[in-house]
Design an enzyme around this catalytic site. Structure first.
Site, mmCIF file in Angstrom:
data_model
loop_
_atom_site.group_PDB
_atom_site.id
_atom_site.type_symbol
_atom_site.label_atom_id
_atom_site.label_comp_id
_atom_site.label_asym_id
_atom_site.label_seq_id
_atom_site.Cartn_x
_atom_site.Cartn_y
_atom_site.Cartn_z
ATOM 1 N N CYS A 113 -0.941 3.584 -6.565
ATOM 2 C CA CYS A 113 -1.737 2.880 -5.559
ATOM 3 C C CYS A 113 -1.909 1.470 -6.081
ATOM 4 O O CYS A 113 -2.214 1.268 -7.262
ATOM 5 C CB CYS A 113 -3.099 3.554 -5.383
ATOM 6 S SG CYS A 113 -4.278 2.598 -4.381
ATOM 7 N N CYS A 173 0.866 -1.175 0.000
ATOM 8 C CA CYS A 173 0.000 0.000 0.000
ATOM 9 C C CYS A 173 0.902 1.223 0.000
ATOM 10 O O CYS A 173 1.695 1.407 0.925
ATOM 11 C CB CYS A 173 -0.898 0.008 1.236
ATOM 12 S SG CYS A 173 -1.850 1.518 1.477
#
Length: 259
Positions: free
Chosen positions: A183, A73
């Protein structure tokens, strides 16, 4: 170092990274841990994100006797790695937006970074740009909505193409030739993003580079059972569970942070 590879994300985006790691290390056992109760991370305060992630990852890594942790992440990686490394003695790998290869690839020297608002605004991101893309014009595009669209897509819901196009409109109107998917959710809908913004823009993500790093750290091959288990912090839909089964998961657990 005999336990599974633990891959962590706020939602299902980290599966894009885990898929690349499995190509490099197919014999290992894996646990995919996602904190869907607090999704999307881009909307959390820094302290809330750090404390929750560190507690959850540390608890599960110790419970599993994990061999390595991958924080798949970008938003979390910009914040939690130092404290996580204080809490665990096993290797910790974070993800970094692919700014360096994008700057090298760009012919126009005009690139974009598509990421969550949290990643876009971090000093860490600006440092990457200053270090590796000094000769490029870099445009930053922040969105949390795209994270939720990716979640819907993997859970077998139909993506609203008009909504997707509206989110990507600033990119469509730009003159970039390389777009960094900053992302890990975004590679899950890379085809849809590419269809929207057109063939003149190359998409880059960090999955393969992270996989190579994990393989280097776990240089000794592991003869495991190739078990795939997944843990999450809030109940998941039937559509998402079916999608995870298609990925190969057979062991599902709802987890909570305990003192």
């Amino acid at each position: 170092m005999s336990g599974p590879i633990l891959v962590f994300d706020s939602g299902i985006g980290g599966l894009s990274v885990m898929s690349e790691i499995r190509k490099q290390l197919p014999q290992h056992d894996y646990c995919y841990l996602f904190d869907n109760a607090r999704l999307p991370y881009g909307n959390l305060s820094e302290q809330e994100l750090i404390s929750g992630c560190v507690a959850l990852i540390t608890q599960q890594a110790k419970r599993l006797n994990a061999s390595i942790v991958i924080v798949a992440c970008n938003t979390a990686s910009t914040l939690v790695l130092p404290q996580l490394r204080q809490s665990l003695t096993i290797p910790i790998v974070g993800v970094v937006p692919a700014i360096k290869p994008a700057a090298m690839l760009s012919q126009k020297k005009h690139i974009g970074l598509l990421a969550t608002p949290g990643t876009v605004k971090r000093d860490y991101t600006q440092e990457l740009i200053n270090q590796f893309a000094e000769n490029c014009r870099v445009e930053l595009f922040g969105t949390s909505e795209l994270v939720l669209l990716a979640e819907q897509h993997v859970a077998r819901q139909t993506i609203d193409k008009n909504k997707l196009k509206a989110i990507l409109q600033p990119i469509i109107e730009s003159d970039i030739d390389v777009l960094v998917l900053g992302c890990t959710h975004f590679p899950m809908i890379a085809t849809e993003i590419s269809d929207c913004i057109g063939p003149g823009v190359t998409l880059l993500d960090s999955g393969e580079a992270i996989a190579k790093r994990v393989r280097f750290l776990l240089s000794k091959e592991h003869d495991g059972s190739k078990q795939l288990q997944t843990c999450y912090t809030a109940e998941i839909s039937e559509g998402l569970k079916e999608a995870l089964v298609d990925y190969g998961f057979s062991d599902f657990s709802l987890v909570t942070i305990t003192d």
